[in-house]
Every structure is written in C-alpha cells, then in structure tokens.
Design a protein around this motif. Sequence first.
Motif, PDB file in Angstrom:
ATOM      1  N   LYS A  41       0.846  -1.187   0.000  1.00 39.34           N
ATOM      2  CA  LYS A  41       0.000   0.000   0.000  1.00 39.34           C
ATOM      3  C   LYS A  41       0.889   1.247   0.000  1.00 39.34           C
ATOM      4  O   LYS A  41       1.870   1.319   0.741  1.00 39.34           O
ATOM      5  N   ASN A  43       0.995   5.799  -0.976  1.00 40.71           N
ATOM      6  CA  ASN A  43       0.399   7.046  -1.459  1.00 40.71           C
ATOM      7  C   ASN A  43       1.166   7.461  -2.713  1.00 40.71           C
ATOM      8  O   ASN A  43       2.380   7.662  -2.660  1.00 40.71           O
ATOM      9  N   GLU A 295      -2.222  14.452 -10.045  1.00 41.28           N
ATOM     10  CA  GLU A 295      -3.132  13.409  -9.579  1.00 41.28           C
ATOM     11  C   GLU A 295      -2.557  12.807  -8.308  1.00 41.28           C
ATOM     12  O   GLU A 295      -1.338  12.651  -8.172  1.00 41.28           O
ATOM     13  N   LYS A 296      -3.440  12.428  -7.374  1.00 39.18           N
ATOM     14  CA  LYS A 296      -2.991  11.888  -6.103  1.00 39.18           C
ATOM     15  C   LYS A 296      -3.900  10.745  -5.669  1.00 39.18           C
ATOM     16  O   LYS A 296      -5.120  10.852  -5.721  1.00 39.18           O
ATOM     17  N   LYS A 297      -3.280   9.615  -5.247  1.00 40.49           N
ATOM     18  CA  LYS A 297      -4.015   8.457  -4.750  1.00 40.49           C
ATOM     19  C   LYS A 297      -3.430   8.066  -3.403  1.00 40.49           C
ATOM     20  O   LYS A 297      -2.229   7.891  -3.261  1.00 40.49           O
ATOM     21  N   ASP A 298      -4.310   7.921  -2.393  1.00 42.57           N
ATOM     22  CA  ASP A 298      -3.870   7.580  -1.047  1.00 42.57           C
ATOM     23  C   ASP A 298      -4.114   6.109  -0.756  1.00 42.57           C
ATOM     24  O   ASP A 298      -5.216   5.582  -1.006  1.00 42.57           O
ATOM     25  N   VAL A 300      -3.110   3.009  -1.881  1.00 43.35           N
ATOM     26  CA  VAL A 300      -3.583   2.129  -2.949  1.00 43.35           C
ATOM     27  C   VAL A 300      -2.565   1.002  -3.153  1.00 43.35           C
ATOM     28  O   VAL A 300      -1.380   1.139  -2.837  1.00 43.35           O
ATOM     29  N   SER A 302       0.115  -1.050  -4.755  1.00 40.37           N
ATOM     30  CA  SER A 302       1.151  -0.556  -5.655  1.00 40.37           C
ATOM     31  C   SER A 302       2.289  -1.562  -5.762  1.00 40.37           C
ATOM     32  O   SER A 302       2.464  -2.422  -4.888  1.00 40.37           O
ATOM     33  N   GLY A 336      -2.763   2.100 -12.783  1.00 38.99           N
ATOM     34  CA  GLY A 336      -3.327   3.430 -12.529  1.00 38.99           C
ATOM     35  C   GLY A 336      -2.248   4.493 -12.534  1.00 38.99           C
ATOM     36  O   GLY A 336      -1.445   4.589 -13.452  1.00 38.99           O
ATOM     37  N   VAL A 337      -2.192   5.276 -11.463  1.00 41.25           N
ATOM     38  CA  VAL A 337      -1.295   6.430 -11.376  1.00 41.25           C
ATOM     39  C   VAL A 337       0.120   5.978 -11.046  1.00 41.25           C
ATOM     40  O   VAL A 337       0.331   5.034 -10.283  1.00 41.25           O
ATOM     41  N   GLN A 344       0.332   2.376  -9.323  1.00 40.18           N
ATOM     42  CA  GLN A 344      -0.884   1.784  -8.777  1.00 40.18           C
ATOM     43  C   GLN A 344      -1.325   0.593  -9.619  1.00 40.18           C
ATOM     44  O   GLN A 344      -1.303   0.634 -10.840  1.00 40.18           O
ATOM     45  N   LEU A 346      -4.537  -1.679 -10.455  1.00 42.50           N
ATOM     46  CA  LEU A 346      -5.998  -1.718 -10.344  1.00 42.50           C
ATOM     47  C   LEU A 346      -6.514  -3.157 -10.317  1.00 42.50           C
ATOM     48  O   LEU A 346      -7.474  -3.462  -9.608  1.00 42.50           O
TER      49      LEU A 346
END
Length: 369
Positions: A41, A43, A295-298, A300, A302, A336-337, A344, A346
């Motif tokens: 996991k 960010n 873009e920001k993903k917390d 996730v 990875s 993803g990002v 990331q 998915l």
Amino acid sequence: MSKRAKIILGIVVVLFVIIVIWLKKKNETSIEVFKTETAFKANIVKKTVATGKVIPLEEIEIKPQITGIIDKIYLLEGTKVKKGDLIATVRVVPNEQSLISAKGRVDNVKIRLKNAEIAYKRNKALYDKGVVSAADFEQIELTFDQAKQDLINAENDYKIIKSGSSGSGGFANTDIRAQISGTILEIPVKEGDQVIQSNNFNAGTTIASIADMSKMIFEGKVDESEVSKLVSGTDIQVSLGAIEEKKFPAKLDFIAPKGTEEGGAVQFTIKATITLDDNYFVRANYSANADIVLEKKDSVLSIKEALLRFDKKTEKPYVEVKVGEGQFEKKELELGVSDGVNIQVLSGITADDELKIWNKAKKDDNNNN
C-alpha cells in the motif's frame, strides 16, 4: 592379461571417468533462482514541474511626456519610492520651427488684443453716455475678453515648447515622477541621453521601471499533454534557483487558453500568486520551478515499476507471479497512477502474490557462456 584386454579395460575406465564427471556437473547445475517481493500500500502522487521565473504582479514603465535630454537622475535602481517622487528631469531641446511658429502666434494675438482693447475703451465711453446699446457693447466686451484669453493660451503654448512647462501649477512635463509606490527595478538611461515622448508612431523611451515587490507571481510553461489536468486554484510549491533551501507556497491563478509552439512542442503559459516570506528577499526575474500535483491516490495497492514488463505483441503490462519452486506465471495488469518509482495496480494481482524480481545479467555470466 593380454595386451588387447588391457587396452579395452583402459578405454572402459576412461569412458567411466568421463561419464562420472559429466553426471557430476549435470547434478551441480542448479535452477536459476529469482528473488521475489509483494505488492504494498502506498500514497502515489503524480507531479509535473513547470519551469519559469518570478516576476512582480504590478510593473510599469515610466516614459517622458515631452521629447528632450535627460538633465538629472535623482534616484538609483533598487530605491523604494512613493507615488509622485521625483526620479529624473528632462531638459527640453525645442524644435526651432515650432518655437518660431508659437512666437508668431503670440505676436498675432497681441495685435488682435490691442485692437480689441482700443475698441472696448472707445465703446465703453459711448456706452456710458448712452450712445451705444447694451447688446452692442456686450459683444465688443466679449471680443476683448476672448483676445485676452487667447494671449494667455498662446503664451502658455510658447512656454511649453520652449521649456516644457507653462508654470501654471502642478508638476512640470519635464519632471519624471513615480506613478505607483514600489521599487525602481531599472533605469535604462543615463544623464545626457536623448528621450522621446510616447506618440502614435513611437512607444517612447523608458526612463524607469517600477514594481511592487511585495506582490510576486510565478510565470511558467507546461506541456500540452499535462495542461488538461491543471485546475485553477490548485496549491503548488515554487522553488527558486537563488534560494535553494526554501519552497514558497503559491496558488495557480491562470492557465492560458492558447498555446505556443516551442521546439516542436506546444506550451501553455501558467501564472500563480506566490506567498512571500519576510525572511527572504525575492528579486524580479529569479529563475524558478513549480511543483504541480496532477493526480494523487492515497493508500492504494502498488508495485515498483521495475517489476513491470510489456508484451512485445500486445504491449500490455505484466508481471510474473511465483507458482512453485523456480516456477513463475505471467499475469497481465491494469495500472493506474505512477509517480515514476511506484505505480498503482488496479487489477491482476493480490497483495499476497510473490512477484519476480528480474535479475540483471552479469559480465561473468556472459564470459562463461
């Protein structure tokens, strides 16, 4: 034992030794071992860096109101000024033809004024005796008053052409004064330089530029591939080349609706208002970089980008998942990002899957082959 039997026995022994050595080497050959790691996991923040410079929000150029020669410069670059402070003076070098023409107009008006004055005095005496009507006298009086005003106007025009000011009050045209409060950024002229006033055919000579250094903005450019992800009002961080240890917070205020082509790529101008720190003096035109979050993903799922491979035919990303001792299975991923290090995931794997770490080839391995 006969000689022939000895030869045959020797050949058998040699073959046996060769077979033993071959079997030994074969048994010693081990399966190539790959290390593994699991997804985690994280960010993930995708950023872009816009290059540009820091400039004042308000900057004006002071230009003369009259053509002439710089007579005196009173202030230096970097001086803080208030609106109306005297910066320099201009000495007028009048055009001889214009000066003669203005002097001629003054003389002509004086002649008309003298005639109007004689007519006024003569008719005033007649009016007092009741010989001339009030209407006729008022017309003569008006002509006399107009002649006096025409003389004043002609003399003022003559003074302005000759010296640059009529001296009738207010600031002289020859005085170059600050139009806003701020700091003098530049004085590109020297005493003795000729300056030209602004007109329809010439922008005029800049005598000084003044800016409010307490209000600074970042102006930079971003590529067309990233401009669609920018949002006005986004908080960004601006770092200056001259102040490496400090990052200044800023707010994105402007994204250009039209791009310009530079070096084969379309670039869009952006502007952001910077929040200054009193402990640092920021000068105009400092080179700067702006870190902008696209873009920001917390928290996730990875993996490291180094674990990825791409299918040569489909170009789809995949990893290899361990299914047994020395055995791996190909798994295609939906991604993803990415922040350039981690990416990331998915779908395609779980957090428990052991992912193959691709070993790098060594020079010794190549020499042995």
